[in-house]
Enzyme design. Sequence first.
Site, PDB file in Angstrom:
ATOM      1  N   SER A 149       0.858  -1.178   0.000  1.00 18.08           N
ATOM      2  CA  SER A 149       0.000   0.000   0.000  1.00 18.08           C
ATOM      3  C   SER A 149       0.900   1.236   0.000  1.00 18.08           C
ATOM      4  O   SER A 149       2.096   1.141   0.261  1.00 18.08           O
ATOM      5  CB  SER A 149      -0.878   0.007   1.249  1.00 18.08           C
ATOM      6  OG  SER A 149      -0.052   0.195   2.373  1.00 18.08           O
ATOM      7  N   LYS A 150       0.282   2.375  -0.272  1.00 19.32           N
ATOM      8  CA  LYS A 150       1.083   3.593  -0.280  1.00 19.32           C
ATOM      9  C   LYS A 150       1.711   3.818   1.089  1.00 19.32           C
ATOM     10  O   LYS A 150       2.822   4.267   1.224  1.00 19.32           O
ATOM     11  CB  LYS A 150       0.219   4.789  -0.652  1.00 19.32           C
ATOM     12  CG  LYS A 150      -0.139   4.742  -2.101  1.00 19.32           C
ATOM     13  CD  LYS A 150      -0.535   6.081  -2.632  1.00 19.32           C
ATOM     14  CE  LYS A 150      -0.756   5.923  -4.123  1.00 19.32           C
ATOM     15  NZ  LYS A 150      -1.309   7.085  -4.745  1.00 19.32           N
ATOM     16  N   ARG A 151       0.944   3.464   2.110  1.00 18.17           N
ATOM     17  CA  ARG A 151       1.424   3.681   3.473  1.00 18.17           C
ATOM     18  C   ARG A 151       2.649   2.802   3.752  1.00 18.17           C
ATOM     19  O   ARG A 151       3.665   3.279   4.233  1.00 18.17           O
ATOM     20  CB  ARG A 151       0.285   3.346   4.432  1.00 18.17           C
ATOM     21  CG  ARG A 151       0.522   3.780   5.816  1.00 18.17           C
ATOM     22  CD  ARG A 151      -0.808   3.961   6.516  1.00 18.17           C
ATOM     23  NE  ARG A 151      -1.043   5.359   6.822  1.00 18.17           N
ATOM     24  CZ  ARG A 151      -0.356   6.028   7.729  1.00 18.17           C
ATOM     25  NH1 ARG A 151       0.622   5.436   8.377  1.00 18.17           N
ATOM     26  NH2 ARG A 151      -0.622   7.281   7.981  1.00 18.17           N
TER      27      ARG A 151
END
Length: 510
Positions: free
Chosen positions: A265-267
């Site tokens: 994920s981007k996170r």
Amino acid sequence: MSQKDNVRVRFAPSPTGPLHIGGVRTALYNYLFAKKHNGTFILRIEDTDQTRYVEGAEKYIHEALHWFGLHTDEGPDTGGEFGPYRQSERKGLYAKYAHTLVEKGHAYYAFDTPEELEEMRARETQQGNHSPKYDANIRMSMRNSLTLPASEVTQLLEANDNVIVRLLIPTDEIITIHDEVRGEVSFSSTELDDKVILKNDGMPTYHLANIVDDHTMAITHVIRGEEWLSSTAHHVLMYRFFDWTPPRFAHLPLILKPSGKGKLSKRDGAKFGFPVFPIEWKDGEEIYAGFRDDGFLPEAVLNFLVLLGWNPGDDRETLSIEEMIESFSLDRIVKSGAKFDIEKAKWFNQQYLIATPTADLLPIVTKTIESKGIVQSSDYISRVIELMKERVVFIDDFYESAKFFFQEPTEFDEKIFKKKYKAENAVHFNQILTDLKELDSWDTDAITATVKGYIGDNALSFGAILPILRVIMTGSMQGPDLFPALALLGKDIVTRRWETSMTKLLSGLS
Ligand code: GLU
């Protein structure tokens, strides 16, 4: 179709945030494919969704591509005969295509208000349909140009309130896409919704703008992330409705979390050095540094990325950009997800630092050193680079792991000092220092001969002397070879440290 010369590919990011690793990989594969076939690499900014637009994101994209050296042949800043290359500047172009599809009977006007759509979803969910969508089952019970009398449709169109254009998906049809990576991929039209292609404000949605631009920009190959595969069914239908030849499609595998479990994920990505350089807009409370500012070399990141989903067909791991271009082909892109492993990225960086000539590293390392408020000669910094090259992972390490070359050590490995220092050797340390001070030529060979000669002549052990020398000169047991380091530090500094550090460390013993 001949793939030589007329290959035209595009990288089509939406400026919704910083460019992340997946985006850079997509750009890289497009770039390599274009270069391999003497083709054209185009940058197109897909900014039709104003609600997701982030100020500064387009600039970030340009700077990131520039940093990586992925130069575009056509794009908003390079220009080109198929421009403009920013979809917001092409706004006037799309509506006519949407209306053409309505005229051809492949699209229709819909007038449902947000409340009516909400009611439809609630009603469907209540009846057990857990993913309600505007499709063949639903459309005939909604307010659109398929269900309302022609006169009302005309009136509503004139009022232009809440008018959108939806694609009319054919019923019970299998839509097959030939993907260069996955082979044949089929979708049943019953899975597809009647996607909105034109919004009330006259702006196209991603789907319409994307295919109109791919067609009008004469794109031959669409190389993009796997998350777009399901949209491709809608896209090939639209190509058919327009009577256009679709480009070839290649969907790149997902980039997975380091554990291999699930999509990165981007996170997660941010946590593992995912963006290219600092995210100036905050993600919660955290601001991530990114590859550039963490001290990665662009070539090393590209090498790491090219192997996330592709291989050169042999066991080479380090490839220059020219070698990547030479070996690149779509048929060696794999289907299965590629694990993102930052340790591997670091390994590549290390290999690249070792392989980069000192003269090329000099300006970058000098910048890092100067950013710490330190001024040193180019010759001195070059010699630090030579001594440290094999031991560092990042550019910053030329300072962080080698501070003692630039400043007096302030912290010492006292544990080692206590363990190794024997009071009866004090006389030997003094004598070694005296011998060194008397040296006429201060160089590695002379220093080595003096220290080793003394140890041998006095039947001492290296283990009793060298660790102490290392700790007083550098602060720790890690670091480059000791004698060349002493040679570089110079006689004055070595003499001074001998006294100051030794005094400090001895006071810690009492
Ligand atoms: N604008 C889309 C994105 O942000 C482009 C997808 C495509 O390449 O078609 O990734």
